[in-house]
Design an enzyme around this catalytic site. Sequence first.
Site, PDB file in Angstrom:
ATOM      1  N   ARG A   1      12.367  -8.070   1.551  1.00 20.23           N
ATOM      2  CA  ARG A   1      13.216  -7.848   0.370  1.00 20.23           C
ATOM      3  C   ARG A   1      14.687  -7.906   0.759  1.00 20.23           C
ATOM      4  O   ARG A   1      15.071  -7.398   1.815  1.00 20.23           O
ATOM      5  CB  ARG A   1      12.913  -6.485  -0.255  1.00 20.23           C
ATOM      6  CG  ARG A   1      11.625  -6.440  -1.044  1.00 20.23           C
ATOM      7  CD  ARG A   1      11.250  -5.024  -1.458  1.00 20.23           C
ATOM      8  NE  ARG A   1      10.099  -4.561  -0.705  1.00 20.23           N
ATOM      9  CZ  ARG A   1       9.677  -3.295  -0.655  1.00 20.23           C
ATOM     10  NH1 ARG A   1      10.327  -2.349  -1.298  1.00 20.23           N
ATOM     11  NH2 ARG A   1       8.627  -2.979   0.056  1.00 20.23           N
TER      12      ARG A   1
ATOM     13  N   HIS B   1      10.055   6.058  -2.074  1.00 18.44           N
ATOM     14  CA  HIS B   1       9.814   6.737  -0.788  1.00 18.44           C
ATOM     15  C   HIS B   1      10.059   8.242  -0.887  1.00 18.44           C
ATOM     16  O   HIS B   1      10.362   8.889   0.118  1.00 18.44           O
ATOM     17  CB  HIS B   1      10.738   6.195   0.334  1.00 18.44           C
ATOM     18  CG  HIS B   1      10.406   4.812   0.796  1.00 18.44           C
ATOM     19  ND1 HIS B   1      11.376   3.913   1.193  1.00 18.44           N
ATOM     20  CD2 HIS B   1       9.223   4.182   0.928  1.00 18.44           C
ATOM     21  CE1 HIS B   1      10.790   2.783   1.539  1.00 18.44           C
ATOM     22  NE2 HIS B   1       9.484   2.905   1.392  1.00 18.44           N
TER      23      HIS B   1
ATOM     24  N   ARG C   1      -1.118   8.838  -4.749  1.00 16.42           N
ATOM     25  CA  ARG C   1       0.261   8.357  -4.687  1.00 16.42           C
ATOM     26  C   ARG C   1       0.512   7.440  -5.881  1.00 16.42           C
ATOM     27  O   ARG C   1      -0.276   6.535  -6.150  1.00 16.42           O
ATOM     28  CB  ARG C   1       0.481   7.566  -3.404  1.00 16.42           C
ATOM     29  CG  ARG C   1       1.837   6.904  -3.387  1.00 16.42           C
ATOM     30  CD  ARG C   1       2.008   5.965  -2.234  1.00 16.42           C
ATOM     31  NE  ARG C   1       3.333   5.403  -2.244  1.00 16.42           N
ATOM     32  CZ  ARG C   1       3.607   4.106  -2.034  1.00 16.42           C
ATOM     33  NH1 ARG C   1       2.636   3.260  -1.793  1.00 16.42           N
ATOM     34  NH2 ARG C   1       4.845   3.682  -2.062  1.00 16.42           N
TER      35      ARG C   1
ATOM     36  N   GLU D   1       3.509  10.796   4.784  1.00 17.88           N
ATOM     37  CA  GLU D   1       3.488  10.787   3.315  1.00 17.88           C
ATOM     38  C   GLU D   1       2.178  11.356   2.785  1.00 17.88           C
ATOM     39  O   GLU D   1       2.162  12.022   1.753  1.00 17.88           O
ATOM     40  CB  GLU D   1       3.703   9.356   2.807  1.00 17.88           C
ATOM     41  CG  GLU D   1       5.124   8.884   3.070  1.00 17.88           C
ATOM     42  CD  GLU D   1       5.349   7.401   2.827  1.00 17.88           C
ATOM     43  OE1 GLU D   1       5.028   6.603   3.717  1.00 17.88           O
ATOM     44  OE2 GLU D   1       5.848   7.045   1.752  1.00 17.88           O
TER      45      GLU D   1
ATOM     46  N   ASN E   1      -4.153   6.222  -1.795  1.00 17.16           N
ATOM     47  CA  ASN E   1      -3.016   5.346  -2.035  1.00 17.16           C
ATOM     48  C   ASN E   1      -3.587   3.992  -2.436  1.00 17.16           C
ATOM     49  O   ASN E   1      -4.065   3.240  -1.591  1.00 17.16           O
ATOM     50  CB  ASN E   1      -2.165   5.238  -0.768  1.00 17.16           C
ATOM     51  CG  ASN E   1      -0.919   4.393  -0.982  1.00 17.16           C
ATOM     52  OD1 ASN E   1      -0.746   3.783  -2.032  1.00 17.16           O
ATOM     53  ND2 ASN E   1      -0.070   4.349   0.024  1.00 17.16           N
TER      54      ASN E   1
END
Length: 395
Positions: free
Chosen positions: A240, A179, A90, A383, A8
């Site tokens: 955010r 996601h 990823r 993940e 990642n």
Amino acid sequence: MSAVLVINSGSSSFKYQLIDMATETELASGLVERIGEASGHARHNAAGSDRVEQTLPIPDHTAGFAVMLAAFAATGPQLSTANLVAVGHRVVQGGSIFQGPTVIDDEVLAQISALSDLAPLHNPAHVQGINAARAQFPDVPHVAVFDTSFHQTMPASAYTYAIDTALAAEYGIRRYGAHGSSHKFVSEAVAEFLDRPLAELKTIVLHLGNGASACAVDGGVSIDTSMGLTPLQGLVMGTRSGDIDPAVLFHLHRKAGMSIEELDVLLNKKSGMLGMTGNGDMRDVEDAAIAGDAVAQAALDVYYHRIRGYVGNYIAQLGGLDVIVFTAGIGENSGIIRAGALAGLEFLGIEIDPAKNDPFSRVARVISTDDSKVTVLVIPTNEELEIARQTLAVI
Ligand code: AMP
């Protein structure tokens, strides 16, 4: 035994995990960070060994991969005997091009690079990481697993923004979501955990971490999700804003003289819990609220209100609901936030049992009452394992 290395990659760091695919267990994981700074940092955890940390200059991603390889050689497991069959990467943005995991060749790499307009912070960093990893591991396939591809099943009615069609088509403007690996992993884990066919489950996944998104999953298929063109839309997050009237931007530009760049930073980096409370870490906000801080409590109320809105929306879009599942840092760890988010939804048959919800646990579990019409679960996301599974599947 066969193993997959999951990467990642960010602009100045990358995380990695080596996974034994026969047992789906982690053999080693680590982090290489502060790439390009005066002093870099690397951490390597091999199963059964002490964590090894190093501080040293790491000028670029290629040097970072050399540091990772040296850590494997020094601490294990030995990659030469691990039967590494593939490297899974990823990738945040796959646009409308990539519907699933894809073996990387030069053309695929160019397409990932071309999608940088839609993910300026992420895709260029992925390209750097992929280039460096391909140079270090030239003999195994490299696979890109996209955060967006799980959501490619959304109907046009869910992914279309109501703007000029030609303009939207020209600039690729639509909802892509994010996601995806987490939503896929968790929604499939729900079926396994409940021992029910995936095809008959209507599930809302609430991935609540520093980034947060909701996903409506019908029979294993994403039909709607809260993130949009970018991961800015939707739920309130650490830094955010999530959903906001776009006219706020025009207003701040005209009245406060803020530039596009300043507005970008405002909404992506200085909003959410950080903007409302001065602290983007949910543990701190929660502690402050418990201690009686009214500002922290008011921010939590906004956070809950947004989640409840999406739950109501997705019940309508799904035409019913069997399961709500919480995952990621906040969803897995905070009973207070889970209870707050679903408070007042008892009339919909959504009832959390405090005796099951409050105790801390790391395992998948039911937190709803025995009588709750909707089953509420907590399932830890993984993940990396999802990326490794998809990588193996495509090779
Ligand atoms: P993630 O992005 O999934 O790693 O999640 C990070 C977020 O989880 C941060 O906002 C943390 O403050 C939050 N978090 C982790 N543990 C807890 C906890 N016990 N209670 C509340 N928030 C937590």
